[in-house]
Design a protein around this motif. Structure first.
Motif, short mmCIF file in Angstrom:
data_model
loop_
_atom_site.label_atom_id
_atom_site.label_comp_id
_atom_site.label_asym_id
_atom_site.label_seq_id
_atom_site.Cartn_x
_atom_site.Cartn_y
_atom_site.Cartn_z
N ASP A 77 0.70 -1.13 0.12
CA ASP A 77 0.25 -0.12 0.19
C ASP A 77 0.35 1.73 0.27
O ASP A 77 0.49 2.52 0.54
CB ASP A 77 -1.04 0.30 1.34
N SER A 78 1.86 0.94 -0.68
CA SER A 78 3.21 1.93 -0.18
C SER A 78 3.07 3.33 0.45
O SER A 78 3.65 3.99 0.68
CB SER A 78 2.51 3.60 -1.51
N THR A 79 3.11 2.42 1.84
CA THR A 79 3.78 3.37 2.95
C THR A 79 4.98 2.18 3.15
O THR A 79 5.60 1.20 2.52
CB THR A 79 2.61 2.82 4.36
N THR A 80 5.66 2.94 4.13
CA THR A 80 7.25 2.11 4.22
C THR A 80 7.70 2.45 6.09
O THR A 80 6.96 3.65 6.78
CB THR A 80 8.12 3.19 3.77
N VAL A 81 8.03 1.31 6.13
CA VAL A 81 8.07 0.90 7.57
C VAL A 81 9.84 0.50 8.12
O VAL A 81 10.78 0.16 7.30
CB VAL A 81 6.93 -0.54 8.23
N LYS A 82 10.17 1.62 8.46
CA LYS A 82 11.59 1.66 8.81
C LYS A 82 11.85 0.61 10.41
O LYS A 82 11.29 1.27 11.48
CB LYS A 82 12.12 3.07 9.03
N PHE A 83 12.75 0.02 10.78
CA PHE A 83 11.89 -1.01 11.51
C PHE A 83 13.96 -0.65 12.36
O PHE A 83 14.94 -0.49 11.27
CB PHE A 83 12.14 -2.95 11.75
N GLU A 84 13.74 -0.59 13.38
CA GLU A 84 15.35 -0.45 14.03
C GLU A 84 15.07 -1.19 15.26
O GLU A 84 14.15 -0.96 15.73
CB GLU A 84 15.02 1.42 15.32
N ILE A 85 16.32 -2.07 15.05
CA ILE A 85 15.66 -3.46 15.76
C ILE A 85 17.39 -3.49 16.70
O ILE A 85 18.08 -2.94 16.38
CB ILE A 85 16.80 -4.29 14.37
N TRP A 86 17.05 -3.56 17.47
CA TRP A 86 17.66 -4.01 19.39
C TRP A 86 17.75 -5.29 18.65
O TRP A 86 17.18 -6.35 19.15
CB TRP A 86 17.75 -3.89 20.22
N ASP A 87 18.81 -6.14 18.23
CA ASP A 87 19.34 -7.89 18.09
C ASP A 87 20.02 -7.66 19.69
O ASP A 87 21.21 -7.80 20.26
CB ASP A 87 20.57 -7.81 17.06
N THR A 88 19.26 -8.23 21.01
CA THR A 88 19.94 -8.34 22.04
C THR A 88 20.53 -9.93 22.32
O THR A 88 20.48 -10.75 21.55
CB THR A 88 19.26 -8.53 23.44
N ALA A 89 21.65 -10.12 23.28
CA ALA A 89 22.51 -11.05 23.80
C ALA A 89 21.33 -12.20 24.72
O ALA A 89 20.69 -11.24 25.57
CB ALA A 89 23.60 -10.77 24.61
N GLY A 90 21.82 -13.45 23.94
CA GLY A 90 20.38 -14.76 24.83
C GLY A 90 21.56 -14.82 25.91
O GLY A 90 20.97 -15.73 26.84
N GLN A 91 22.80 -14.51 25.71
CA GLN A 91 23.32 -14.84 26.88
C GLN A 91 23.04 -14.64 28.37
O GLN A 91 22.17 -13.52 28.74
CB GLN A 91 25.09 -14.84 27.12
N GLU A 92 23.04 -15.21 29.37
CA GLU A 92 22.88 -15.56 30.61
C GLU A 92 22.72 -13.98 31.36
O GLU A 92 22.37 -13.34 32.93
CB GLU A 92 22.66 -16.09 31.41
N ARG A 93 23.97 -13.57 31.20
CA ARG A 93 24.08 -12.80 32.05
C ARG A 93 23.63 -11.78 31.95
O ARG A 93 23.60 -10.38 32.18
CB ARG A 93 26.01 -11.91 32.02
N TYR A 94 23.18 -10.91 30.84
CA TYR A 94 22.60 -9.44 29.86
C TYR A 94 21.30 -10.14 30.30
O TYR A 94 20.61 -8.84 29.51
CB TYR A 94 22.93 -10.08 28.74
N ALA A 95 20.63 -10.45 30.17
CA ALA A 95 19.37 -11.35 31.03
C ALA A 95 19.03 -9.84 31.75
O ALA A 95 17.37 -9.21 31.45
CB ALA A 95 19.02 -12.31 31.44
N ALA A 96 19.22 -9.04 33.02
CA ALA A 96 18.81 -8.27 33.44
C ALA A 96 18.68 -7.04 32.81
O ALA A 96 18.13 -6.90 33.15
CB ALA A 96 19.13 -8.53 34.75
N LEU A 97 19.10 -6.70 31.50
CA LEU A 97 19.44 -5.44 31.02
C LEU A 97 18.39 -5.53 29.98
O LEU A 97 18.44 -4.31 28.55
CB LEU A 97 20.96 -5.66 29.99
N ALA A 98 17.44 -6.83 29.58
CA ALA A 98 16.69 -6.60 29.06
C ALA A 98 15.63 -5.67 28.25
O ALA A 98 15.44 -5.24 27.43
CB ALA A 98 16.13 -8.20 28.33
N PRO A 99 15.61 -4.92 29.64
CA PRO A 99 14.33 -3.84 29.92
C PRO A 99 14.98 -3.01 29.27
O PRO A 99 14.58 -2.14 28.40
CB PRO A 99 14.22 -3.68 31.42
#
Ligand SMILES: Nc1nc2c(ncn2[C@@H]2O[C@H](COP(=O)(O)OP(=O)(O)OP(=O)(O)O)[C@@H](O)[C@H]2O)c(=O)[nH]1
Ligand SMILES: [Mg+2]
Lengths: 199, 599
Positions: A77-99
């Motif tokens: 429909d001729s709209t554009t979507v710009k995705f700003e992507i956060w690819d997070t780390a799956g390692q356990e030590r980063y879990a608390a930082l997910a928010p």
């Protein structure tokens, strides 16, 4: 280093440049924050790299913290979507930082590896977390990745579908390796986005 | 310790593997053997012959570096850490000559459960075993260029030999092991092999450390035959290096400190509180996916002088280029950025700090060693800045080599830092900084061939094009610089920086470079030995080089010459090198810009 090689960000078919201050989301040009969550090694970085640069790196490195990429797609429909992507780390030590990374995200893509039941359980954990602490109108997608490894499958398609349905999520199986369903994933998400037509 | 000893340890093998060492002879010296033998190491064993033949004109300390109060351990009489017990500091080498039996009960085949346990993220395991070959292959490839850069680009990071455990012969033959374990004996990290399978070995190490500790003492070093076992205790975390590389104790201990620092960079020192709550806490999951980081750190221990000099190095650049970079970094750093660094591989292009405290060179080494994505925002801790707290690092790669790091304490700063980066990038592109960096990578740097022999203004810069240089060098292999100068490292004391000449013939292969690196490392340790007091100069000749070292309050110079070089002319050349460094110092060093950044 994620899957991404350290090349400058460039992509085919992108609309517009990498400009974070163009905060002008209008009805025709959406700008959305998308966060990828899931266990380490399920293929989040590979999915993003496939989507943004059309590449697959089998020697993909574990992500540290989170990496940021963006990609714009044009819809029918001729709209554009710009995705700003956060690819997070799956390692356990980063879990608390997910928010830090999912706060304010309009889209949550939760990825598991169809050959690894533990990663499916971890995905359910992330779904609950986003339902509790994510934006109230967040669009959630459940992605079973590595669909090319059929012979090693340990999570059935049915299990994925059922869980997604129960939680009002969009479900798809992908392969970052073969590029199967990668663009479809983002297109389907784009279609499901709430349009800011009224405001 | 001696010239002959060191030359034998620099055979073709990399430290990773003792390769074709005959199995029978190697058993005694394996870590496992040490484990089994510790209880029976007696104090009256003979002094190792190796240590007797000390190089003639320089006295390398072969003393046992075990400090602390006197304490005998009975009945085993093992690792006493005393300096003044009957085990005199002089006879600190303990021979372990009896045969060792492998404990059959614990032996299990080396299975490949590791990859599964660690998840697919350890995809690097596929490179397993390739490193030794890899390193050898490099020998032929790095000719006359900046070999360190070349070979570090080819070296593939990642954990090696993940399937091994202490029952594997191959594991025991590795030349240099690093272990990290908790005070309760739980394995945290092992350079080689599967941590989980090394639980028994880890418990043994823990027993040794605790035994000495319970007696109110500290264990620093055990020597057993060719092996040194070096210990470092950091609260509830124990670090151990078992090595037969003949590196000095101080170097190995410094490496353990860096290993600990790398862990702190990833997790902060506050992990120790987990052990307070639960002594049996399993820390391995917290280090998941960091194999590549640690393996590249261990690799740095064999090529990066920063790891023993505790100084950093800059990418040589025309003065104006570096100033342009510094100016733009300074502009953005006023907005809540603690440190801004523009880096090219492990070399600094420019560095600006909003605070008075300069970034510690070790922190820079550890940060540069910590791989990150093309554009990322990650929590990291700078151990020397604040070991208890995370900072947030915005990292952006401009190309394969050049990247920007902006450090902030604000976890919400990503988009602000991204804006800063865009500003910086615009300036860097406009003022050609990025292309100058690429040019410097290719042809910049100090080459011994270009050492000016007579004072001349012509040599005021490294960046006058002298197109003949490179071809000349490749046409005349084995020449090196004037009067047999092969290589040098100059370290400026008040700048905390060093510059090393590019490797040129005949130091062209990775083996040569590593051998020279080890020689410098040893020289450094002996110059800084606390017991024999700091030396001022040292001239040392062996089969491989003439090494000359000169230490003043302003600088340290380490130079390697042809083994036949004449002492008098070597000294003269060293003076010329110092003059040359002074002449071009604003291109090779980051000089404090006065008011903005006080070094
Ligand atoms: N066969 C197959 N392998 C894949 C696929 N996607 C990713 N992989 C492999 O899975 C491994 C991990 O991929 P990554 O994308 O780095 O995983 P991640 O989810 O980003 O992991 P973290 O960054 O640690 O959270 C890599 O070795 C990839 O080659 C896929 O679709 N098929
Ligand atoms: Mg990733």
């Amino acid at each position: 280093m994620g899957c991404s090689s350290s090349l400058p960000d460039r992509s085919v078919g992108r609309v517009g440049g990498l400009n974070p201050d163009g905060g002008d989301s209008d009805a025709k040009n959406l700008r959305v924050k998308l966060v990828l969550l899931g266990d380490s090694g399920v293929g989040k970085s590979c999915i993003v790299l496939r989507f943004v640069r059309g590449q697959f790196d089998p020697t993909s490195k574990v992500t540290v913290g989170a990496s940021f990429l963006s990609q714009t797609i044009a819809l029918q429909d001729s709209t554009t979507v710009k995705f700003e992507i956060w690819d997070t780390a799956g390692q356990e030590r980063y879990a608390a930082l997910a928010p830090l990374y999912y706060r304010g995200a309009a889209v949550g893509v939760i990825v598991y590896d169809i050959t690894n039941p533990d990663s499916f359980h971890k995905a359910q954990y992330w779904v609950k977390e986003l339902q509790k602490h994510g934006s109230p109108d967040i669009v959630l997608a459940l992605v079973g990745n590595k669909a090319d490894l059929q012979e090693k499958r340990e999570v059935s398609v049915q299990d994925g579908i059922e869980y997604a349905e129960k939680n009002g999520m969009f479900f798809i199986e992908t392969s970052a390796k073969t590029a199967d369903n990668i663009n479809q994933l983002f297109e389907e998400i784009a279609k499901r986005l709430p349009r800011p037509s009224a405001s | 310790m001696t010239s002959n000893a060191s030359s034998s340890s620099f055979s073709d093998e990399d430290e990773e593997s003792a390769g074709q060492k005959p199995k029978t002879g190697s058993i005694d010296y394996s870590p496992d053997a040490i484990e089994n033998q510790l209880p029976s190491i007696a104090l009256n064993t003979s002094i190792d012959e190796e240590k007797v033949s000390v190089a003639d004109d320089h006295h390398e300390p072969v003393t046992e570096i075990a400090r602390g109060s006197s304490r005998e351990i009975e009945p085993e009489r093992l690792i006493s850490s005393t300096g003044e017990s009957n085990l005199s500091t002089e006879t600190g080498v303990w021979r372990n000559s009896s045969k060792v039996e492998v404990d059959g009960a614990t032996s299990s085949p080396c299975s490949s459960g590791y990859a599964g346990e660690m998840g697919t993220s350890s995809g690097t395991a596929s490179t397993s075993g390739a490193d030794d070959i890899q390193e050898l292959r490099n020998n032929s490839s790095s000719v006359g260029n900046d070999g360190e850069v070349l070979h570090s680009a080819q070296w593939v990071p990642g954990k090696r030999h993940v399937d091994e455990d202490d029952t594997c012969m191959s594991w025991r033959e590795r030349k240099k092991h690093f272990f990290v374990l908790s005070h309760s004996g739980k394995p945290i990290f092992s350079r080689y092999g599967n941590e989980h399978k090394l639980a028994g070995f880890s418990a043994t190490l823990q027993a040794i450390i605790s035994f000495v500790k319970d007696g109110g003492d500290r264990i620093h070093l055990i020597r057993a035959g060719k092996h040194q076992v070096v210990f470092l205790v950091k609260g509830p975390i124990y670090l151990v290096c078992i090595s037969c590389t003949e590196e000095p104790y101080e170097s190995l201990r410094g490496q353990l400190e860096l290993l600990y620092g790398q862990m702190v960079l990833i997790l902060t020192e506050s992990v120790s509180r987990y052990f307070e709550k639960n002594p049996k806490f399993d820390m391995t999951p917290l280090l998941g996916g960091t194999d590549a980081v640690f393996s590249s750190l261990f690799h740095a221990f064999s090529w990066n002088p920063a790891s023993f000099l505790h100084a950093y190095t800059c990418l040589p650049l025309p003065c104006a280029t570096r100033q342009a970079a510094a100016a733009i970094l300074q502009d953005v750093s006023d907005s809540g950025v603690i440190y801004s660094m523009l880096m090219c591989k492990y070399k600094v292009v420019s560095l600006v700090g909003a605070q008075k405290a300069p970034l510690h060179p070790d922190d820079m080494l550890l940060l540069a060693n910590f791989v990150m994505t093309s554009e990322s925002f990650s929590p990291i801790c700078l151990p020397r800045y604040n070991a208890m707290a995370f900072l947030h690092a915005y990292v952006h790669y401009f190309d394969d080599d050049t990247y920007l790091v902006l450090l902030t304490s604000n976890s919400d700063a990503f988009f602000h830092l991204k804006d800063c980066r865009i500003q910086i990038e615009n300036v860097l592109v406009k003022s050609n900084v990025l292309s100058d960096i690429q040019r410097s990578l290719l042809e910049g740097g100090m080459r011994v061939e270009n050492l000016p022999l007579y004072p001349s203004t012509r040599y005021g810069s490294l960046f006058h094009n002298e197109p003949s240089d490179r071809s000349q060098e490749s046409l005349q292999p084995g020449i090196g610089g004037p009067d047999g100068l092969w290589h040098f490292i100059y370290r400026s004391m008040n700048l905390d920086q060093y510059v090393s000449s590019k490797f040129s013939s005949p130091i062209t292969t990775h083996q040569h470079q590593k051998r020279l690196y080890r020689a410098y490392q040893k020289l450094y340790a002996s110059m800084h030995d606390k017991e024999t007091g700091p030396h001022k100069t040292q001239f040392k000749r062996d089969g491989n080089y003439v090494l000359l070292c000169w230490v003043t309050t302003d600088f340290e110079l380490y130079a390697a010459f042809d083994p036949l070089a004449d002492k008098g002319s070597a000294i003269r050349i060293c003076n010329r090198v110092c003059q040359w460094v002074k002449d071009v110092e604003n291109e090779i060093f980051l000089l404090g810009g006065g008011s903005t950044f006080a070094w």
